[in-house]
Scaffold this motif. Structure first.
Motif, short mmCIF file in Angstrom:
data_model
loop_
_atom_site.label_atom_id
_atom_site.label_comp_id
_atom_site.label_asym_id
_atom_site.label_seq_id
_atom_site.Cartn_x
_atom_site.Cartn_y
_atom_site.Cartn_z
N UNK A 39 20.75 -17.86 26.77
CA UNK A 39 22.12 -17.66 27.24
C UNK A 39 22.98 -17.52 26.00
N UNK A 40 23.47 -16.32 25.76
CA UNK A 40 24.24 -16.03 24.56
C UNK A 40 25.54 -16.84 24.57
N UNK A 41 25.79 -17.54 23.48
CA UNK A 41 27.01 -18.32 23.34
C UNK A 41 28.14 -17.36 22.97
N UNK A 42 29.16 -17.24 23.83
CA UNK A 42 30.25 -16.32 23.53
C UNK A 42 30.93 -16.60 22.19
N UNK A 43 30.96 -17.87 21.77
CA UNK A 43 31.61 -18.24 20.51
C UNK A 43 30.87 -17.69 19.30
N UNK A 44 29.57 -17.48 19.43
CA UNK A 44 28.80 -16.97 18.29
C UNK A 44 28.26 -15.57 18.53
N UNK A 45 28.66 -14.94 19.62
CA UNK A 45 28.20 -13.57 19.92
C UNK A 45 28.74 -12.61 18.87
N UNK A 46 27.93 -11.60 18.60
CA UNK A 46 28.35 -10.60 17.61
C UNK A 46 28.07 -9.21 18.16
N UNK A 47 28.50 -8.24 17.41
CA UNK A 47 28.23 -6.87 17.80
C UNK A 47 28.95 -6.49 19.08
N UNK A 78 33.03 -8.46 22.23
CA UNK A 78 34.26 -8.12 22.95
C UNK A 78 34.08 -8.10 24.46
N UNK A 79 32.89 -7.76 24.93
CA UNK A 79 32.64 -7.76 26.37
C UNK A 79 32.69 -9.18 26.92
N UNK A 80 32.05 -10.11 26.21
CA UNK A 80 32.08 -11.51 26.65
C UNK A 80 33.50 -12.06 26.62
N UNK A 81 34.30 -11.62 25.66
CA UNK A 81 35.70 -12.05 25.60
C UNK A 81 36.46 -11.54 26.83
N UNK A 82 36.22 -10.28 27.21
CA UNK A 82 36.86 -9.72 28.41
C UNK A 82 36.43 -10.48 29.66
N UNK A 130 23.94 -10.64 28.22
CA UNK A 130 24.45 -10.33 26.89
C UNK A 130 23.34 -10.19 25.85
N UNK A 131 22.11 -10.59 26.17
CA UNK A 131 21.00 -10.35 25.27
C UNK A 131 20.84 -8.85 25.01
N UNK A 132 21.28 -8.03 25.94
CA UNK A 132 21.30 -6.57 25.78
C UNK A 132 22.74 -6.10 25.93
N UNK A 133 23.43 -5.81 24.83
CA UNK A 133 24.80 -5.32 24.95
C UNK A 133 24.91 -4.08 25.85
N UNK A 140 27.30 -4.04 29.07
CA UNK A 140 28.34 -3.01 29.22
C UNK A 140 28.18 -2.29 30.56
N UNK A 141 26.96 -1.98 30.92
CA UNK A 141 26.70 -1.31 32.19
C UNK A 141 27.15 -2.17 33.36
N UNK A 142 26.76 -3.43 33.35
CA UNK A 142 27.10 -4.34 34.44
C UNK A 142 28.61 -4.54 34.54
N UNK A 143 29.23 -4.87 33.42
CA UNK A 143 30.66 -5.17 33.43
C UNK A 143 31.47 -3.93 33.81
N UNK A 144 31.07 -2.79 33.32
CA UNK A 144 31.75 -1.54 33.67
C UNK A 144 31.62 -1.24 35.16
#
Length: 181
Positions: free
Chosen positions: A6-14, A18-22, A38-41, A45-49
């Motif tokens: 489970x990707x930690x939004x506080x340490x997410x990169x790339x 910004x998607x996790x912030x949104x 979020x393991x796959x940006x 992006x596909x899901x959130x979009x």
């Protein structure tokens, strides 16, 4: 225990950061499903979009959430069932309407037609017939709305499969799965 990190939004990169912030801005927290995806940006992006696009669609949030709980219950995805029950109530559905939708039913004929069609698409892997589509038209759905129902089905299959396959920990109030007659 989840089967992926489970990707930690506080340490997410790339691209995921910004998607996790949104997502956090939209929910006030970052739900575990999005942290898993979020393991796959690209997947995130596909899901959130897709959520954003369908949220602005013609069907409206309430019916979209009713479709989501019907599909989640059918696919035994307690995560999505729980999340979309909360979201459906925020979109104006009553607890009773969401419970009814969970089993593919509604006292509203238009909603009932949409739920029946969505579940037939899931159960029969999209092998529907002319009469199935005509039933939606008879209930008052336009071609635009019929296509959106299919889009909701596809998005909810994606989210159900993520949560079930990866055993994503529930972070919404639990809603029990129901047997469907």
């Amino acid at each position: 225990m989840t089967r992926v990190n489970l990707v930690d939004p506080a340490s997410a990169s790339g691209a995921a950061a910004p998607l996790l912030k949104d997502i956090n801005g939209a929910f006030g927290v970052t739900p575990n499903m999005f942290r898993a995806v979020a393991n796959s940006p690209a997947a995130l992006k596909s899901m959130w979009s897709s959520f954003g696009a369908l949220g602005g669609g013609k069907l409206g949030a309430k019916l979209g959430e009713q479709i989501a709980v019907a599909i989640a219950n059918r696919n035994a995805c307690q995560y999505c069932l729980s999340a979309h029950t909360v979201l459906g109530q925020k979109a104006g559905a009553t607890a009773a309407q969401m419970a009814e939708a969970q089993t593919g039913r509604s006292s509203d004929p238009r909603t009932a037609a949409a739920l029946a069609f969505a579940l037939k698409v899931v159960e029969h892997r999209a092998q529907v017939n002319d009469a199935d589509v005509q039933a939606l038209r008879t209930a008052g759905f336009s071609d635009e709305e019929i296509v959106e129902i299919i889009a909701h089905v596809a998005l909810n299959l994606f989210t159900n499969y993520v949560n079930v396959a990866f055993d994503v920990p529930l972070d919404f109030p639990a809603v029990a799965l129901r047997n469907v007659a």
